[in-house]
Write an enzyme that holds these catalytic residues in place. Sequence first.
Site, PDB file in Angstrom:
ATOM      1  N   HIS A  46       3.111   1.858  -6.867  1.00 36.37           N
ATOM      2  CA  HIS A  46       3.248   1.019  -5.820  1.00 36.37           C
ATOM      3  C   HIS A  46       1.875   0.953  -4.803  1.00 36.37           C
ATOM      4  CE1 HIS A  46       4.931  -1.343  -2.482  1.00 36.37           C
ATOM      5  NE2 HIS A  46       4.960  -0.372  -1.841  1.00 36.37           N
ATOM      6  N   PHE A  47       1.734   2.134  -4.325  1.00 37.79           N
ATOM      7  CA  PHE A  47       0.717   2.156  -3.078  1.00 37.79           C
ATOM      8  C   PHE A  47      -0.764   2.078  -3.895  1.00 37.79           C
ATOM      9  CE2 PHE A  47       1.592   6.894  -2.583  1.00 37.79           C
ATOM     10  CZ  PHE A  47       0.227   7.099  -3.040  1.00 37.79           C
ATOM     11  N   HIS A  48      -0.814   2.309  -4.821  1.00 36.55           N
ATOM     12  CA  HIS A  48      -2.171   1.961  -5.134  1.00 36.55           C
ATOM     13  C   HIS A  48      -2.456   0.318  -5.531  1.00 36.55           C
ATOM     14  CE1 HIS A  48      -2.469   6.146  -6.255  1.00 36.55           C
ATOM     15  NE2 HIS A  48      -3.953   6.001  -6.159  1.00 36.55           N
ATOM     16  N   ARG A  63       6.241  12.567  -8.977  1.00 34.26           N
ATOM     17  CA  ARG A  63       4.843  12.245  -8.364  1.00 34.26           C
ATOM     18  C   ARG A  63       4.265  13.694  -7.682  1.00 34.26           C
ATOM     19  NH1 ARG A  63       6.274  10.064  -2.352  1.00 34.26           N
ATOM     20  NH2 ARG A  63       3.994   9.781  -1.967  1.00 34.26           N
ATOM     21  N   ARG A  64       2.942  13.607  -7.363  1.00 34.25           N
ATOM     22  CA  ARG A  64       2.075  14.700  -6.857  1.00 34.25           C
ATOM     23  C   ARG A  64       2.547  16.114  -7.127  1.00 34.25           C
ATOM     24  NH1 ARG A  64       3.026  13.156  -0.468  1.00 34.25           N
ATOM     25  NH2 ARG A  64       5.100  13.589  -0.169  1.00 34.25           N
ATOM     26  N   TYR A  77       0.883  -0.818   8.051  1.00 34.19           N
ATOM     27  CA  TYR A  77       0.354  -1.817   8.533  1.00 34.19           C
ATOM     28  C   TYR A  77      -1.003  -1.923   9.301  1.00 34.19           C
ATOM     29  CZ  TYR A  77       4.759  -3.736   6.733  1.00 34.19           C
ATOM     30  OH  TYR A  77       5.672  -3.979   5.815  1.00 34.19           O
ATOM     31  N   HIS A 116       5.333   4.934   8.104  1.00 32.16           N
ATOM     32  CA  HIS A 116       5.566   3.503   7.541  1.00 32.16           C
ATOM     33  C   HIS A 116       4.469   2.677   8.316  1.00 32.16           C
ATOM     34  CE1 HIS A 116       6.705   0.028   5.435  1.00 32.16           C
ATOM     35  NE2 HIS A 116       6.646  -0.534   6.769  1.00 32.16           N
TER      36      HIS A 116
HETATM   37  C1  HEM Z   1     -10.927   5.498  -8.469  1.00 29.94           C
HETATM   38  C2  HEM Z   1      -9.780   5.220  -8.004  1.00 29.94           C
HETATM   39  C3  HEM Z   1      -8.524   5.698  -7.729  1.00 29.94           C
HETATM   40  C4  HEM Z   1      -7.873   6.752  -8.695  1.00 29.94           C
HETATM   41  C5  HEM Z   1      -8.532   6.974 -10.177  1.00 29.94           C
HETATM   42  C6  HEM Z   1      -6.520   7.238  -8.152  1.00 29.94           C
HETATM   43  C7  HEM Z   1      -5.847   8.169  -8.768  1.00 29.94           C
HETATM   44  C8  HEM Z   1      -4.672   8.843  -8.156  1.00 29.94           C
HETATM   45  C9  HEM Z   1      -3.824   9.891  -8.689  1.00 29.94           C
HETATM   46  C10 HEM Z   1      -3.890  10.166 -10.381  1.00 29.94           C
HETATM   47  C11 HEM Z   1      -3.142  10.354  -7.702  1.00 29.94           C
HETATM   48  C12 HEM Z   1      -2.099  11.459  -8.185  1.00 29.94           C
HETATM   49  C13 HEM Z   1      -0.841  11.013  -8.071  1.00 29.94           C
HETATM   50  C14 HEM Z   1       0.018  12.130  -8.046  1.00 29.94           C
HETATM   51  O1  HEM Z   1      -0.057  13.295  -8.631  1.00 29.94           O
HETATM   52  O2  HEM Z   1       1.412  11.988  -7.726  1.00 29.94           O
HETATM   53  C15 HEM Z   1      -3.396   9.494  -6.699  1.00 29.94           C
HETATM   54  C16 HEM Z   1      -2.904   9.861  -5.503  1.00 29.94           C
HETATM   55  C17 HEM Z   1      -2.884   9.084  -4.249  1.00 29.94           C
HETATM   56  N1  HEM Z   1      -4.038   8.011  -3.899  1.00 29.94           N
HETATM   57 FE1  HEM Z   1      -5.133   7.451  -5.621  1.00 29.94          FE
HETATM   58  N2  HEM Z   1      -6.613   6.734  -6.879  1.00 29.94           N
HETATM   59  C18 HEM Z   1      -7.526   5.752  -6.404  1.00 29.94           C
HETATM   60  C19 HEM Z   1      -8.044   5.053  -5.446  1.00 29.94           C
HETATM   61  C20 HEM Z   1      -7.095   5.317  -4.353  1.00 29.94           C
HETATM   62  C21 HEM Z   1      -7.361   4.628  -3.031  1.00 29.94           C
HETATM   63  C22 HEM Z   1      -8.213   3.371  -2.964  1.00 29.94           C
HETATM   64  C23 HEM Z   1      -6.266   4.764  -2.165  1.00 29.94           C
HETATM   65  C24 HEM Z   1      -5.994   4.310  -0.707  1.00 29.94           C
HETATM   66  C25 HEM Z   1      -6.911   3.661  -0.042  1.00 29.94           C
HETATM   67  C26 HEM Z   1      -5.571   5.935  -2.682  1.00 29.94           C
HETATM   68  C27 HEM Z   1      -4.716   6.469  -2.382  1.00 29.94           C
HETATM   69  C28 HEM Z   1      -4.114   7.573  -2.829  1.00 29.94           C
HETATM   70  C29 HEM Z   1      -2.850   8.668  -2.074  1.00 29.94           C
HETATM   71  C30 HEM Z   1      -2.678   8.321  -0.329  1.00 29.94           C
HETATM   72  C31 HEM Z   1      -2.604   9.436  -3.076  1.00 29.94           C
HETATM   73  C32 HEM Z   1      -1.558  10.481  -2.588  1.00 29.94           C
HETATM   74  C33 HEM Z   1      -0.229  10.366  -3.138  1.00 29.94           C
HETATM   75  C34 HEM Z   1       1.053  11.261  -2.869  1.00 29.94           C
HETATM   76  O3  HEM Z   1       0.772  12.091  -1.770  1.00 29.94           O
HETATM   77  O4  HEM Z   1       1.977  10.727  -3.349  1.00 29.94           O
HETATM   78  N3  HEM Z   1      -6.031   6.044  -3.954  1.00 29.94           N
HETATM   79  N4  HEM Z   1      -4.511   8.832  -6.697  1.00 29.94           N
HETATM   80 CU   LIG Z   2       7.431   2.289   4.448  1.00 30.92          CU
END
Ligand code: HEM
Ligand SMILES: [Cu+2]
Length: 559
Positions: A379-381, A442-443, A232, A228
Amino acid sequence: MTYVDDFPGEARVVRTAFAIAFASIGLGGALGVLQALFRTGYSRSLFSSVDYYSILTAHGVLMALVFTTFFIVGLFTWGVTRSLDTGFRDLRFTWGWLGLMTLGTVLAFVTILGGIVGFIPTHAAVLYTFYAPLEASPTFYLGLALLVVGSWGAGVDYVLALLDWRAEHPDERIPLQTFMAVATMLLWVVCTLGVAVEVVVFLLPWSLGLIPRVDPLLTRTLFWYFGHAVVYFWLLPAYFVWYTIFPKLSGGRLFSDPLARVVFVLFLVLSTPVGVHHQYGDPGLSQGLKFVQMTSTYFILLPSLLTAFTVVASMEHGARQRGGKGLLKWLRALPWENPSFSGIALAGLAFAASGFGGMVNAGLNVNALVHNTMWVPGHFHLTVGTAVALTFMAITYWLLPQLTGKRLRLRTLAAVQPYLWFVGMVFMSNAMHRVGLAGVPRRTSEPQYEQVLFNTPIATMGELHLQTVGGAFILFASLLCFLAVVLSTWLGERGAEPLAVNGHIPEALSGPEHSPRILDDFRVWVALTFLLLLIAYGPPLAAMVQNGLFAPGSAPIPV
Ligand code: HEM
Ligand SMILES: [Cu+2]
């Protein structure tokens, strides 16, 4: 004089850190599009389902760990040396920690790649949240450990520069940017202690085969102790930009320097003892403990609300300096065509929206509805993926000329880029939130569960999938614009035209002299942080350890 003329050596460090950050967001973005295509069913022949987890790990690590950390150490290097007006003691040490971070990144990335290509005998399909029972090759853990240890070196450089400055200015208040950088790095060191213990004591020996098993509950708890607070570590550098540069971009000055200091101290103290709110669904942790950490989670809303007030007040002040009038009409007086301004303003707007979702996630009972559904990436996007990432991109337009001595090129592309990101994210994140409410997990590469029908109150699943993929492509287009502007500026000619930015940052309306001196005494705040940590994490960790360090599960802890 621009920054690059005053501090040529440090400017090169910042440029190198930024270059790695941008390469990482570019590659991560491409992988993001692949994920969006795959999991919405638009293209399930791109790669095998099994590879989805390696690709997701790469996306998460590149975006959330590599892009952020490299950008942050670069940004703070600029902020600390600029605000103290002193260089680092020994740039060989600086290059040393940057090299360590880079080595760690390469190691971790090659390990993940091994899960996809056949000729590298490694794998790390553990997602970017790494804990047992998922296991990666040792080089993944080693790489991430080097990345973290290298970033501690950055903190050492900032503190040394502060000490040098202090020797010459014994009675002055710490300049705000340095204050913020040091507070953030202290938070980072405190929270990475958890993940360091997790990796060094448990995961690494386990993946090397030195110990037969680890306790999943213990490794998860150590991970979330870090997991968490790390948000920050991403967010505070964005706040650093919002507090110290954004008011100037709006045409005015920061409203209150003391309030900014209070906010950073509150984050330092409050952000680590709340990690259990990521474990509401975990067995083995008592309901009472979860309730206590939910309450402390809601306390960290306070500094974010203070930030919203101060930043918007400073923006309004700026708009009125530019001749803005009326209750809301002043908004029109702001420089919306300046990508540094518009990017940050849109980032702030996304952050405000995500705050509501955050309150939902934090609620012990409501969390059950959204836990591990697509709501969470939705949320985190908005938070790290927009509030943080868009702020970093936006401020790059302002910093790059000062770091290279070259004028920003392709200004039209730069001007549309933040709007594109915002629109793309509105689509993708909205769709993610909504399919999450319908229960889509998710994921996973197999979110379709053919025998299960996901019911959406409005719109169909098909429309929401289209929104996800459409949003992902708009985001990627925005990234390409960003990279094109950065690259063409970087390759441009130096000194051909005068720079269009001026790096001077005006004083706050209410200056540091209005805040009590104790705010600048970090020893007090770090001590308080550890006290709260002891209260929050002492009892559960003691119970888990009592049960045997490597026991594969602990008895529930009564509270
Ligand atoms: C072109 C821009 C982006 C696209 C198209 C995109 C798309 C996605 C998608 C489709 C997932 C998969 C979700 C799943 O299967 O649960 C994902 C996961 C994730 N994204 Fe992005 N994302 C983008 C930018 C970003 C940025 C800028 C960050 C952070 C700085 C980020 C952080 C993450 C993280 C940490 C996960 C892993 C999620 C998990 O473990 O549940 N993404 N993203
Ligand atoms: Cu948290």
